[in-house]
Design a protein around this motif. Structure first.
Motif, short mmCIF file in Angstrom:
data_model
loop_
_atom_site.label_atom_id
_atom_site.label_comp_id
_atom_site.label_asym_id
_atom_site.label_seq_id
_atom_site.Cartn_x
_atom_site.Cartn_y
_atom_site.Cartn_z
N PHE A 1 -1.23 -0.94 19.23
CA PHE A 1 -2.59 -1.06 19.74
C PHE A 1 -2.63 -1.18 21.26
N GLN A 2 -3.83 -0.92 21.80
CA GLN A 2 -4.03 -0.99 23.24
C GLN A 2 -3.61 -2.36 23.79
N ASN A 3 -3.94 -3.42 23.05
CA ASN A 3 -3.48 -4.75 23.44
C ASN A 3 -2.49 -5.26 22.38
N PRO A 4 -1.19 -5.29 22.74
CA PRO A 4 -0.19 -5.63 21.71
C PRO A 4 -0.42 -7.01 21.10
N GLN A 5 -1.05 -7.91 21.86
CA GLN A 5 -1.31 -9.25 21.32
C GLN A 5 -2.23 -9.19 20.09
N HIS A 6 -3.08 -8.14 20.04
CA HIS A 6 -4.00 -8.03 18.91
C HIS A 6 -3.31 -7.64 17.63
N GLN A 7 -2.08 -7.15 17.73
CA GLN A 7 -1.45 -6.72 16.51
C GLN A 7 -0.36 -7.67 16.04
N MET A 8 -0.18 -8.76 16.78
CA MET A 8 0.78 -9.75 16.31
C MET A 8 -0.01 -10.75 15.49
N ILE A 9 0.32 -10.78 14.22
CA ILE A 9 -0.55 -11.46 13.27
C ILE A 9 -0.05 -12.84 12.92
N LEU A 10 1.26 -13.00 12.92
CA LEU A 10 1.81 -14.31 12.58
C LEU A 10 2.31 -15.01 13.84
N PRO A 11 2.33 -16.36 13.81
CA PRO A 11 2.56 -17.13 15.03
C PRO A 11 3.95 -17.02 15.65
N VAL A 12 4.96 -16.71 14.85
CA VAL A 12 6.32 -16.65 15.41
C VAL A 12 6.82 -15.20 15.35
N LEU A 13 7.45 -14.73 16.44
CA LEU A 13 7.81 -13.31 16.54
C LEU A 13 8.58 -12.78 15.32
N ALA A 14 9.66 -13.49 14.93
CA ALA A 14 10.47 -12.97 13.82
C ALA A 14 9.64 -12.86 12.53
N ASP A 15 8.77 -13.84 12.31
CA ASP A 15 7.92 -13.80 11.11
C ASP A 15 6.95 -12.64 11.20
N ASP A 16 6.45 -12.40 12.41
CA ASP A 16 5.51 -11.29 12.57
C ASP A 16 6.20 -9.96 12.29
N ILE A 17 7.43 -9.83 12.75
CA ILE A 17 8.16 -8.59 12.50
C ILE A 17 8.41 -8.43 11.01
N ALA A 18 8.66 -9.56 10.33
CA ALA A 18 8.94 -9.50 8.89
C ALA A 18 7.68 -9.17 8.07
N PHE A 19 6.51 -9.39 8.66
CA PHE A 19 5.24 -9.22 7.93
C PHE A 19 5.11 -7.85 7.26
N GLY A 20 5.37 -6.79 8.03
CA GLY A 20 5.23 -5.44 7.49
C GLY A 20 6.21 -5.19 6.34
N LEU A 21 7.42 -5.79 6.45
CA LEU A 21 8.43 -5.60 5.41
C LEU A 21 8.02 -6.34 4.14
N LYS A 22 7.47 -7.54 4.33
CA LYS A 22 7.01 -8.34 3.19
C LYS A 22 5.92 -7.60 2.44
N ASN A 23 5.03 -6.95 3.20
CA ASN A 23 3.94 -6.20 2.57
C ASN A 23 4.47 -5.06 1.72
N ARG A 24 5.70 -4.64 2.02
CA ARG A 24 6.29 -3.57 1.21
C ARG A 24 7.09 -4.11 0.05
N GLY A 25 7.04 -5.42 -0.13
CA GLY A 25 7.69 -6.02 -1.28
C GLY A 25 9.21 -6.01 -1.24
N LEU A 26 9.80 -5.98 -0.05
CA LEU A 26 11.27 -6.03 0.02
C LEU A 26 11.74 -7.45 -0.27
N ASP A 27 13.02 -7.57 -0.67
CA ASP A 27 13.50 -8.93 -0.96
C ASP A 27 13.93 -9.63 0.32
N LYS A 28 14.06 -10.95 0.19
CA LYS A 28 14.28 -11.82 1.34
C LYS A 28 15.48 -11.42 2.21
N VAL A 29 16.59 -11.13 1.54
CA VAL A 29 17.83 -10.82 2.26
C VAL A 29 17.65 -9.56 3.10
N GLU A 30 17.06 -8.55 2.45
CA GLU A 30 16.80 -7.27 3.11
C GLU A 30 15.86 -7.48 4.31
#
Ligand SMILES: Nc1ncnc2c1ncn2[C@@H]1O[C@H](COP(=O)(O)OP(=O)(O)OP(=O)(O)O)[C@@H](O)[C@H]1O
Ligand SMILES: [Mg+2]
Lengths: 226, 201
Positions: A80-109
């Motif tokens: 997005f034009q403002n990257p802050q608007h697309q970070m949805i969760l409070p901690v960076l690593a969790d935010d990066i994991a968000f899209g993967l979680k939505n795809r139903g991947l398992d924890k280790v992956e």
């Protein structure tokens, strides 16, 4: 990957944001320029299926963004034009994991992919940082990582160097140049388009030019000066 | 309290499963409300303080995180002290302060994503009854923690802009631009959630 617009049109409450647009994109590096309000963001969001054409259609690798919304969206990632608007969760690593979680991947992956992408972009030290404390350049890298982690084939960036200083601007330029993925960049930062395969110029909701970078940029400068 | 960041560490609390921590916190709350006996409440408060400091959070950072809530607790206790009795005021203070410190200790040792996962799991039975979508609630919690600091920062900016233009800084007049700007962003953020493949149906 082919992106095809077939007379795709966008109206907002009677006003036309994008006149019927027909075009096919398959180049590895595509730039989009144009004055403010010329329809660039509208066009980019259409590829990701966030904006649905009021008429006509858009397909991504043959998938219609309306009837095959999820599958089509999975093939593209949007910064997005403002990257802050697309970070949805409070901690960076969790935010990066968000899209993967939505795809139903398992924890280790999820953990190993998150770690890998953090390292790929040299931001592993930022993993546990609060996203609202990240600087402009760090946010931009974080946003790119959070989108690329799910493996889209096309990355769309809406003014990625907008709020960056010279150093971070150069850093984003290098990062983009090194991406193996297909890239479409909307920008007002014309030097960023050096070496691109194709540049689209939008004017008042219409495609005004569609050329190699130098020719397209001259066309854009002519539009801007009248 | 939740807007404090969890800190890395290997204390007892770090190692306990999230669910157990939440259950213990809940049990502690019930116990604290069952009695007004200071011979129980004072040691409980001390224990809570020890637990909070055992997380590796320095005393200064610990205080910074709880001071706002503690201040409110103090006001409530003061009201009880004045209008009920000194003993009741002291009991109210110890009880609520102990709870605040315990909650802060749990927060400091629990990563937000572990916390969200636990909420999702706890809500699954309700999801089966068709009452809620567990993932929605846990995302909502995440969003609050993510954007509360942002909204506070924006409030500060709007206040500064008012000052710079010589306008009076009244919370109510600041609220309107704050709400408008926040709603505008909310639209984009909703779009960003879609773009990242979150199922809304
Ligand atoms: N959600 C919306 N509701 C109403 N009108 C909109 C909406 N989004 C865009 N528009 C209008 O559509 C037109 C094109 O907007 P768009 O955001 O695509 O422009 P842009 O080329 O990205 O501009 P900029 O360079 O300023 O980002 C503008 O006139 C804008 O006001
Ligand atoms: Mg735009």
């Amino acid at each position: 990957m082919d992106i095809v617009f077939s007379a795709a049109t966008m109206h907002y409450a009677g006003r036309v944001a994008l006149h019927p647009l027909s075009l096919s994109l398959c180049e590895r590096r595509i730039g989009v320029v144009g004055l403010n309000g010329s329809g660039k963001t509208t066009m980019a969001r259409m590829i990701n299926g966030l904006v649905k054409p009021t008429d006509g259609r858009v397909t991504v690798d043959g998938l219609d963004t309306i009837t095959d919304e999820d599958a089509a969206r999975g093939k593209t990632g949007l910064i997005f034009q403002n990257p802050q608007h697309q970070m949805i969760l409070p901690v960076l690593a969790d935010d990066i994991a968000f899209g993967l979680k939505n795809r139903g991947l398992d924890k280790v992956e999820i953990e190993s992919r998150t770690q890998a992408i953090l390292e790929r972009f040299g931001i592993a030290h930022l993993a546990r940082r609060r996203v609202h404390e990240l600087s402009g350049g760090e946010s931009q890298l974080g946003a790119i990582a959070s989108v690329l982690v799910t493996g889209p084939e096309l990355l769309i960036l809406d003014e990625p160097t907008n709020q960056l200083d010279l150093k971070n601007r150069a850093m984003i330029e290098r990062t983009l140049a090194a991406l193996p993925e297909q890239v479409l960049v909307i920008t007002h930062d014309l030097p960023l388009l050096d070496g691109f395969d194709r540049v689209l110029v939008f004017h008042e909701g219409r495609l005004a030019a569609d050329e190699r970078p130098q020719t397209a940029i001259s066309a854009y400068k002519r539009i801007a000066s009248c | 309290m939740l807007n404090g960041l969890d800190i890395e560490g290997d204390s007892l609390l770090h190692r306990l499963p999230v669910r157990l921590k939440l259950a213990l916190l809940f049990a502690a709350a019930i116990l604290l409300f069952l009695t007004s006996d200071l011979r129980f409440l004072l040691p409980a408060l001390s224990l809570a303080l020890v637990l909070l400091l055992s997380t590796g959070l320095g005393p200064r950072e610990a205080f910074r995180r709880v001071r706002f809530v503690l201040f409110t607790v103090l006001l409530v206790a003061l009201a009880n002290f004045l209008f009920v009795s000194a003993a009741e005021g002291a009991a109210v203070f110890c009880r609520l302060a102990a709870l605040v410190l315990l909650a802060a200790a749990v927060t400091a040792t629990t990563g937000i994503s572990a916390f969200m996962d636990e909420i999702t799991r706890l809500l699954l039975p309700f999801e089966r009854l068709g009452l809620v979508r567990a993932a929605d609630v846990s995302l909502a919690v995440g969003l609050v923690i993510r954007f509360v600091p942002e909204i506070l920062a924006r409030y500060g900016e709007i206040a500064a802009a008012h000052k710079a233009r010589g306008l009076p800084v009244r919370p109510l007049t600041l609220l309107i631009p704050l709400i408008i700007l926040t709603l505008k962003d909310a639209d984009t953020i909703a779009m960003a959630i879609d773009a990242r493949g979150f199922r809304r149906h």
